[in-house]
Design a protein around this motif. Structure first.
Motif, PDB file in Angstrom:
ATOM      1  N   HIS A 113       0.760  -1.320  -0.145  1.00 54.25           N
ATOM      2  CA  HIS A 113       0.067   0.129  -0.094  1.00 54.25           C
ATOM      3  C   HIS A 113       0.856   1.335   0.066  1.00 54.25           C
ATOM      4  CE1 HIS A 113      -2.789  -3.059   2.000  1.00 54.25           C
ATOM      5  NE2 HIS A 113      -3.474  -2.612   0.855  1.00 54.25           N
ATOM      6  N   PRO A 114       0.635   2.086  -0.991  1.00 52.53           N
ATOM      7  CA  PRO A 114       1.424   3.410  -1.050  1.00 52.53           C
ATOM      8  C   PRO A 114       1.448   4.322   0.102  1.00 52.53           C
ATOM      9  CG  PRO A 114      -0.658   3.428  -2.352  1.00 52.53           C
ATOM     10  CD  PRO A 114      -0.560   1.984  -1.938  1.00 52.53           C
ATOM     11  N   GLN A 115       0.435   4.323   0.903  1.00 52.46           N
ATOM     12  CA  GLN A 115       0.370   5.261   2.248  1.00 52.46           C
ATOM     13  C   GLN A 115       1.201   4.558   3.136  1.00 52.46           C
ATOM     14  OE1 GLN A 115      -2.097   3.113   0.980  1.00 52.46           O
ATOM     15  NE2 GLN A 115      -3.517   2.491   2.798  1.00 52.46           N
ATOM     16  N   ARG A 116       1.888   3.315   3.044  1.00 54.82           N
ATOM     17  CA  ARG A 116       2.925   3.031   3.947  1.00 54.82           C
ATOM     18  C   ARG A 116       4.281   3.147   3.611  1.00 54.82           C
ATOM     19  NH1 ARG A 116       3.188  -2.228   4.941  1.00 54.82           N
ATOM     20  NH2 ARG A 116       3.805  -1.787   7.208  1.00 54.82           N
ATOM     21  N   PHE A 117       4.571   3.773   2.241  1.00 50.81           N
ATOM     22  CA  PHE A 117       5.904   3.784   1.833  1.00 50.81           C
ATOM     23  C   PHE A 117       6.720   4.559   2.851  1.00 50.81           C
ATOM     24  CE2 PHE A 117       4.623   3.897  -3.041  1.00 50.81           C
ATOM     25  CZ  PHE A 117       4.523   2.502  -2.951  1.00 50.81           C
ATOM     26  N   ASP A 118       6.628   5.662   3.331  1.00 50.37           N
ATOM     27  CA  ASP A 118       7.188   6.274   4.394  1.00 50.37           C
ATOM     28  C   ASP A 118       7.555   5.612   5.643  1.00 50.37           C
ATOM     29  OD1 ASP A 118       7.371   8.477   2.555  1.00 50.37           O
ATOM     30  OD2 ASP A 118       6.121   9.625   3.466  1.00 50.37           O
ATOM     31  N   GLU A 119       6.347   4.928   6.147  1.00 48.47           N
ATOM     32  CA  GLU A 119       6.413   4.231   7.607  1.00 48.47           C
ATOM     33  C   GLU A 119       7.334   3.013   7.367  1.00 48.47           C
ATOM     34  OE1 GLU A 119       3.545   0.869   9.423  1.00 48.47           O
ATOM     35  OE2 GLU A 119       2.691   2.480   8.127  1.00 48.47           O
ATOM     36  N   VAL A 120       7.242   2.310   6.028  1.00 48.36           N
ATOM     37  CA  VAL A 120       8.289   1.001   5.995  1.00 48.36           C
ATOM     38  C   VAL A 120       9.692   1.551   6.036  1.00 48.36           C
ATOM     39  CG1 VAL A 120       8.861  -0.787   4.470  1.00 48.36           C
ATOM     40  CG2 VAL A 120       6.388   0.001   5.081  1.00 48.36           C
ATOM     41  N   ALA A 121      10.121   2.700   5.215  1.00 49.48           N
ATOM     42  CA  ALA A 121      11.236   3.060   5.016  1.00 49.48           C
ATOM     43  C   ALA A 121      11.994   3.455   6.547  1.00 49.48           C
ATOM     44  CB  ALA A 121      11.212   4.161   4.079  1.00 49.48           C
ATOM     45  N   ALA A 122      10.833   4.394   7.113  1.00 50.97           N
ATOM     46  CA  ALA A 122      11.481   4.532   8.340  1.00 50.97           C
ATOM     47  C   ALA A 122      11.730   3.288   9.482  1.00 50.97           C
ATOM     48  CB  ALA A 122      10.434   5.323   9.256  1.00 50.97           C
ATOM     49  N   GLN A 123      11.010   2.197   9.240  1.00 51.32           N
ATOM     50  CA  GLN A 123      11.070   0.974   9.900  1.00 51.32           C
ATOM     51  C   GLN A 123      12.343   0.466   9.509  1.00 51.32           C
ATOM     52  OE1 GLN A 123       7.840  -1.715   9.542  1.00 51.32           O
ATOM     53  NE2 GLN A 123       8.487  -3.109  10.725  1.00 51.32           N
ATOM     54  N   VAL A 124      12.750   0.447   8.205  1.00 47.93           N
ATOM     55  CA  VAL A 124      13.950  -0.105   7.701  1.00 47.93           C
ATOM     56  C   VAL A 124      15.270   0.429   8.396  1.00 47.93           C
ATOM     57  CG1 VAL A 124      15.334  -0.671   5.832  1.00 47.93           C
ATOM     58  CG2 VAL A 124      12.955  -1.129   5.498  1.00 47.93           C
ATOM     59  N   VAL A 125      14.981   1.720   8.462  1.00 48.52           N
ATOM     60  CA  VAL A 125      16.162   2.666   8.859  1.00 48.52           C
ATOM     61  C   VAL A 125      16.547   2.344  10.354  1.00 48.52           C
ATOM     62  CG1 VAL A 125      16.914   5.142   9.412  1.00 48.52           C
ATOM     63  CG2 VAL A 125      16.121   4.501   7.242  1.00 48.52           C
ATOM     64  N   GLN A 126      15.173   2.454  11.127  1.00 46.01           N
ATOM     65  CA  GLN A 126      15.100   1.974  12.699  1.00 46.01           C
ATOM     66  C   GLN A 126      15.974   0.599  12.947  1.00 46.01           C
ATOM     67  OE1 GLN A 126      11.189   2.621  13.795  1.00 46.01           O
ATOM     68  NE2 GLN A 126      11.463   4.742  13.660  1.00 46.01           N
ATOM     69  N   ALA A 127      15.715  -0.515  11.899  1.00 48.90           N
ATOM     70  CA  ALA A 127      16.299  -1.560  12.209  1.00 48.90           C
ATOM     71  C   ALA A 127      17.908  -1.584  11.868  1.00 48.90           C
ATOM     72  CB  ALA A 127      15.634  -2.649  11.262  1.00 48.90           C
ATOM     73  N   GLY A 128      18.436  -0.530  11.450  1.00 53.56           N
ATOM     74  CA  GLY A 128      19.776  -0.363  11.199  1.00 53.56           C
ATOM     75  C   GLY A 128      20.336  -0.786   9.795  1.00 53.56           C
ATOM     76  N   PHE A 129      19.321  -0.592   8.799  1.00 54.73           N
ATOM     77  CA  PHE A 129      19.821  -0.727   7.449  1.00 54.73           C
ATOM     78  C   PHE A 129      19.822   0.672   6.671  1.00 54.73           C
ATOM     79  CE2 PHE A 129      17.636  -4.736   8.702  1.00 54.73           C
ATOM     80  CZ  PHE A 129      18.620  -5.662   8.460  1.00 54.73           C
ATOM     81  N   THR A 130      20.727   0.712   5.687  1.00 52.16           N
ATOM     82  CA  THR A 130      20.757   1.932   4.995  1.00 52.16           C
ATOM     83  C   THR A 130      19.717   1.633   3.797  1.00 52.16           C
ATOM     84  OG1 THR A 130      22.460   0.940   3.436  1.00 52.16           O
ATOM     85  CG2 THR A 130      23.169   2.335   4.977  1.00 52.16           C
ATOM     86  N   VAL A 131      19.058   2.768   3.292  1.00 50.16           N
ATOM     87  CA  VAL A 131      18.054   2.566   2.392  1.00 50.16           C
ATOM     88  C   VAL A 131      18.003   3.365   1.040  1.00 50.16           C
ATOM     89  CG1 VAL A 131      15.276   3.410   2.072  1.00 50.16           C
ATOM     90  CG2 VAL A 131      16.331   2.272   4.342  1.00 50.16           C
ATOM     91  N   SER A 132      17.679   2.935   0.034  1.00 50.53           N
ATOM     92  CA  SER A 132      17.648   3.510  -1.374  1.00 50.53           C
ATOM     93  C   SER A 132      16.256   3.507  -1.695  1.00 50.53           C
ATOM     94  CB  SER A 132      18.853   2.957  -2.171  1.00 50.53           C
ATOM     95  OG  SER A 132      18.565   3.747  -3.589  1.00 50.53           O
ATOM     96  N   ARG A 133      15.499   4.582  -2.125  1.00 52.53           N
ATOM     97  CA  ARG A 133      14.195   4.460  -2.483  1.00 52.53           C
ATOM     98  C   ARG A 133      14.057   4.633  -4.059  1.00 52.53           C
ATOM     99  NH1 ARG A 133      10.414   7.502   2.298  1.00 52.53           N
ATOM    100  NH2 ARG A 133       8.808   7.197   0.497  1.00 52.53           N
ATOM    101  N   ARG A 134      13.115   3.864  -4.537  1.00 51.40           N
ATOM    102  CA  ARG A 134      13.038   3.946  -5.907  1.00 51.40           C
ATOM    103  C   ARG A 134      12.787   5.325  -6.438  1.00 51.40           C
ATOM    104  NH1 ARG A 134      12.881   4.984 -10.640  1.00 51.40           N
ATOM    105  NH2 ARG A 134      11.427   4.129 -12.374  1.00 51.40           N
ATOM    106  N   SER A 135      12.064   6.219  -5.647  1.00 47.47           N
ATOM    107  CA  SER A 135      11.722   7.411  -6.216  1.00 47.47           C
ATOM    108  C   SER A 135      12.644   8.378  -6.266  1.00 47.47           C
ATOM    109  CB  SER A 135      10.538   7.816  -5.088  1.00 47.47           C
ATOM    110  OG  SER A 135      11.139   8.023  -3.758  1.00 47.47           O
ATOM    111  N   ALA A 136      14.028   8.025  -5.741  1.00 48.47           N
ATOM    112  CA  ALA A 136      15.033   8.884  -5.689  1.00 48.47           C
ATOM    113  C   ALA A 136      16.131   7.955  -6.870  1.00 48.47           C
ATOM    114  CB  ALA A 136      15.901   8.962  -4.308  1.00 48.47           C
TER     115      ALA A 136
END
Length: 414
Positions: free
Chosen positions: A262-285
């Protein structure tokens, strides 16, 4: 007597429904648009006689797109009314419209709203996609002589149990349908038990989807830039990502791709990944290629074919929690082997057929799923064999779109 009582409850709940729209609109502004349509009020006159297709959400709208392609090939002048229940479904449906078509929210199932909808659009016939059967809607269509069918129809054991408990309401609703075209024989048996007149078992429209060739090429090009195996969690659902992130920590040499449903969760999931200690790269960037990161986030709509081509293996979202699983057919058609959890009741037959074909693996939970997916991604011979099996599996079950379109056109001609 039961339907008037049901209608009174819905009418009393309308303030709560408006509040729910406002809450959802914070994350998805589409819910705040054309709100009056939810109550059967429409701003301007429109021509009658369109074929009405109701596709509640994103998955149903994509299935409707496949069906529409065949219908338009047969009747290029066919005018369509598309209705939806979710913002993602409506946004996807917007891309399907042609001159002379119309789009609206399906109103909530109160007598007044349904009358307003039918008075305004006066469709020639209606096609409900998959599961959307509403008591007042079906009753009013029946009373007005508007043919109404349920296409690509499915009914799980759980939904049948619910229908049995509410049989005084649900049985007349199913019985008011002019035709039901089921996906599978078990679906047909359950639908008949619920009170429907099943006139055919046509298969699943989603087998007839053709992956976007440009997306496949782009995904494969990007896959060639990664020296590590790429494993995707496809269409993940709320409550599933936490276990996934715990499991993937043991495999730092794998490129992980996480695509929330669900697109409304994109930001929430990205933040969850960062909080878990992983680096993140988003398709939109991303620019010309994915940026380096431990976890790629697929935060875009309409690009699943690209993501499946980018991945070596896909974990099936919705199957690691009791949510029924998401569509695994698209992954197979793209040549991406699937690892699925225990909960696939939304696609029960497709899941079993894919297992038998060698296109998928079944596991007990997300930790085992991650391990099996990584092992498969590293075994090039097994990976190629599973990918080819998936493509064969998807091709062998095509034909539902043509059968369903033929039945709709016969209904229109009558």
């Amino acid at each position: 007597m039961i339907r008037p009582l049901y209608s009174l409850v819905l009418m009393g709940a309308q303030p709560l429904l408006r509040r729910k729209l406002r809450r959802r609109g914070v994350a998805e502004p589409g819910y705040l648009e054309h709100v009056d349509e939810r109550f059967g009020r429409y701003p301007a006159a429109t021509e009658p006689g369109r074929l009405w297709i109701h596709a509640v959400s994103l998955g149903e709208t994509r299935a409707a797109a496949i069906l529409l392609g065949v219908l338009r090939d047969a009747r290029p002048d066919l005018r369509i009314l598309l209705t939806h229940g979710t913002a993602t479904g409506r946004a996807e449906g917007q891309r399907l419209l042609r001159e002379g078509d119309a789009q609206a929210w399906l109103p909530w199932d109160t007598p007044r709203a349904v009358r307003g909808f039918l008075d305004h659009f006066r469709p020639s016939a209606g096609v409900l996609m998959e599961t959307e059967v509403w008591p007042n809607l079906t009753a009013h269509c029946k009373a007005r002589g508007i043919p109404l069918a349920l296409a690509n129809a499915r009914l799980s054991d759980k939904s049948l149990s619910q229908a049995r408990r509410l049989s005084r309401l649900s049985r007349p609703a199913y019985g008011a349908l002019d035709a039901v075209w089921a996906q599978t024989e078990p679906d047909a048996r359950r639908l008949a038990e619920a009170g429907a007149t099943v006139k055919g078992v046509y298969g699943n429209l989603k087998y007839d989807a053709t992956p976007d060739a440009a997306q496949l090429a782009e995904g494969r090009d990007w896959r060639s830039t990664s020296p590590r195996p790429v494993v995707m969690f496809a269409s993940s659902r709320e409550g599933e990502e936490a276990g996934f992130l715990r499991a993937v920590a043991a495999h730092p040499d794998v490129q992980w791709l996480l695509v929330p449903r669900h697109p409304q969760r994109f930001d929430e999931v990205a933040a969850q990944v960062v909080q878990a200690g992983f680096t993140v790269s988003r398709r939109s960037a991303w620019g010309d290629s994915p940026a380096p990161a431990a976890v790629w986030i697929g935060d875009s709509l309409g690009e699943m074919a690209m993501y499946y081509a980018l991945a070596d293996v896909a974990l099936l979202g919705g199957s690691f929690a009791p949510l029924g699983g998401q569509n695994l057919i698209e992954a197979a058609a793209c040549g991406c082997p699937v690892v699925m959890g225990p909960h696939t009741f939304n696609f029960g037959e497709a899941a079993e057929l894919s297992l038998a074909a060698g296109a998928a693996r079944r596991v007990a939970g997300i930790e085992e799923g991650v391990r099996v997916a990584v092992e498969l991604a590293r075994d090039r011979a097994a990976l190629q064999q599973a990918a080819a099996a998936g493509e064969r599996f998807a091709a062998e079950h095509r034909g539902a779109a043509q059968r369903t379109a033929d039945a709709i056109l016969r209904m229109l001609d009558r």
